[in-house]
Design a protein around this motif. Structure first.
Motif, PDB file in Angstrom:
ATOM      1  N   VAL A  65      37.088 -62.204 -69.341  1.00  0.00           N
ATOM      2  CA  VAL A  65      36.305 -61.375 -68.428  1.00  0.00           C
ATOM      3  C   VAL A  65      35.528 -60.353 -69.257  1.00  0.00           C
ATOM      4  O   VAL A  65      36.116 -59.483 -69.908  1.00  0.00           O
ATOM      5  CB  VAL A  65      37.211 -60.669 -67.405  1.00  0.00           C
ATOM      6  N   ARG A  90      29.811 -62.541 -63.772  1.00  0.00           N
ATOM      7  CA  ARG A  90      29.780 -61.768 -62.536  1.00  0.00           C
ATOM      8  C   ARG A  90      28.327 -61.644 -62.072  1.00  0.00           C
ATOM      9  O   ARG A  90      27.397 -61.760 -62.877  1.00  0.00           O
ATOM     10  CB  ARG A  90      30.368 -60.368 -62.751  1.00  0.00           C
ATOM     11  N   GLY A 112      40.356 -59.114 -70.922  1.00  0.00           N
ATOM     12  CA  GLY A 112      39.257 -58.304 -70.419  1.00  0.00           C
ATOM     13  C   GLY A 112      38.725 -57.343 -71.460  1.00  0.00           C
ATOM     14  O   GLY A 112      39.489 -56.612 -72.095  1.00  0.00           O
ATOM     15  N   GLY A 126      35.715 -55.225 -68.017  1.00  0.00           N
ATOM     16  CA  GLY A 126      36.518 -56.409 -67.722  1.00  0.00           C
ATOM     17  C   GLY A 126      38.003 -56.140 -67.833  1.00  0.00           C
ATOM     18  O   GLY A 126      38.815 -56.777 -67.154  1.00  0.00           O
ATOM     19  N   VAL A 164      39.135 -54.829 -64.581  1.00  0.00           N
ATOM     20  CA  VAL A 164      39.182 -55.922 -63.607  1.00  0.00           C
ATOM     21  C   VAL A 164      40.463 -56.740 -63.769  1.00  0.00           C
ATOM     22  O   VAL A 164      41.148 -57.038 -62.784  1.00  0.00           O
ATOM     23  CB  VAL A 164      37.943 -56.824 -63.749  1.00  0.00           C
TER      24      VAL A 164
END
Length: 345
Positions: free
Chosen positions: A88, A123, A168, A172, A175
């Motif tokens: 991410v 994203r 991440g 990220g 998240v």
């Protein structure tokens, strides 16, 4: 080369070596898979080994996935093995963030694909160079909660089975933490790469935080004029969502922190128009001090988390020192395969 399946004798040794309260109790029964409890659930090491043996080889793909609501999100997956690693990226970063390095170093995405299944995605609002995002746009700004909902819908729609090791970078990292708190049964390990956290806000005064928010977003006026769908976030709402979520349950966690100070770079970034002109030139020193406190807090989220601070890197460790990130992912993946709920001290 994908790691070979664990032989039966070795699997039994691993299961018998695990303490029942740490590894098997949550799944019921004991680790004696040849015992007299045919209806019991499997311990962690068994679950992952059976998954690796039973699942057919998966095809590599890179495509847009329909996640419902008339939206499609770009996802790329490669390699074989379990657990699946999900990468991410940070704010405005696409899946390509994990395929780019400096000085011809190995890339995280390609190297991880050599020892397990790995996926990365875009994203909404994360451009690809000068091209718009490969994922359909959404109203901006968004929150970490929005990103978690999208990622969960994406992995479900694409048939990417968990549990996952989530990795991440920067935003990220926020998240993946919220994802792990929201869907604890789906996440077996975490790697945080110079991650953003609510600790950054906590370490600054109410007067400093509004300035920090400007630094986080940068001077994007021109970018927004060219690409109104550009990803933006509401950090305060995102931090509040993380605070409201259940605490992380014990799992293997590695925190990598940048050790190259950001403070000396701020004046030149203001002069170049990367940062707004009203940012104090010395504010980077405030950020460095606050980020150090925030990173130390991340390393205390779960027992036996590993904190790597000697990275010889700035914020984008996955690009400057990708081998550190690759090695951290490999260590967490191996811990998960061994059925561990935490890293060895």
């Amino acid at each position: 080369m994908v790691e070979q399946a664990m032989p039966l004798r070795r699997l039994l040794q691993v299961c018998n070596a695990l303490h029942i309260p740490d590894s098997c109790a949550p799944f019921g029964g004991t680790c004696n898979r040849l015992g007299v409890e045919p209806k019991r659930k499997l311990c962690a090491a068994e679950r992952f080994e059976f998954t690796r043996l039973a699942e057919p080889a998966k095809e590599d793909f890179a495509k847009r996935i329909d996640i419902g609501g008339g939206r499609k999100v770009y996802l790329a997956c490669r390699g074989e093995g379990s657990p699946t690693v999900v990468l991410v990226a940070g704010l405005k970063g696409s899946a390509e963030d994990w395929t780019i390095t400096k000085q011809s170093k190995p890339t995280v995405f390609a190297e991880v694909a050599k020892f397990t299944r790995v996926c990365a995605y875009d994203r909404p609002g994360t451009p690809l160079g000068e091209k718009p995002s490969r994922s359909d746009p959404v109203p901006q700004p968004t929150t970490a909660g929005d990103a978690v909902a999208d990622l969960h819908a994406l992995l479900s729609a694409a048939g990417v089975r968990g549990p996952y090791v989530l990795v991440g970078h920067s935003y990220g990292g926020l998240v993946v933490r919220l994802y792990a708190s929201t869907y604890p049964e789906d996440v077996s390990g975490l790697v945080l790469v110079d991650a953003l956290s609510e600790g950054l806000r906590d370490a600054e005064t109410p007067e400093q935080w509004p300035v920090q928010r400007k630094l986080m977003e940068g001077d994007i006026r021109e970018s927004l004029a060219l690409y109104p769908a550009l990803e933006r976030i509401d950090p305060d709402r995102s931090f509040d969502q993380v605070r409201a979520a259940p605490p992380l349950r014990p799992l293997p966690l590695i925190v990598l922190s940048a050790d190259r100070p950001w403070g000396p770079q701020v004046p030149s970034m203001i002069a170049a128009g990367v940062l707004p002109p009203d940012v104090p030139p010395d504010f980077g020193l405030v950020t460095d001090a606050a980020q150090k406190q925030a990173q130390d807090r991340l390393a205390k989220l779960v027992p036996n988390a590993k904190h790597i601070t000697n990275t010889d890197s700035g914020h984008e460790i996955q690009k400057e020192q990708p081998q550190l990130v690759i090695d951290a992912i490999r260590e967490v993946v191996q811990a998960v395969r061994n059925g561990s709920r935490q890293l060895s001290p």
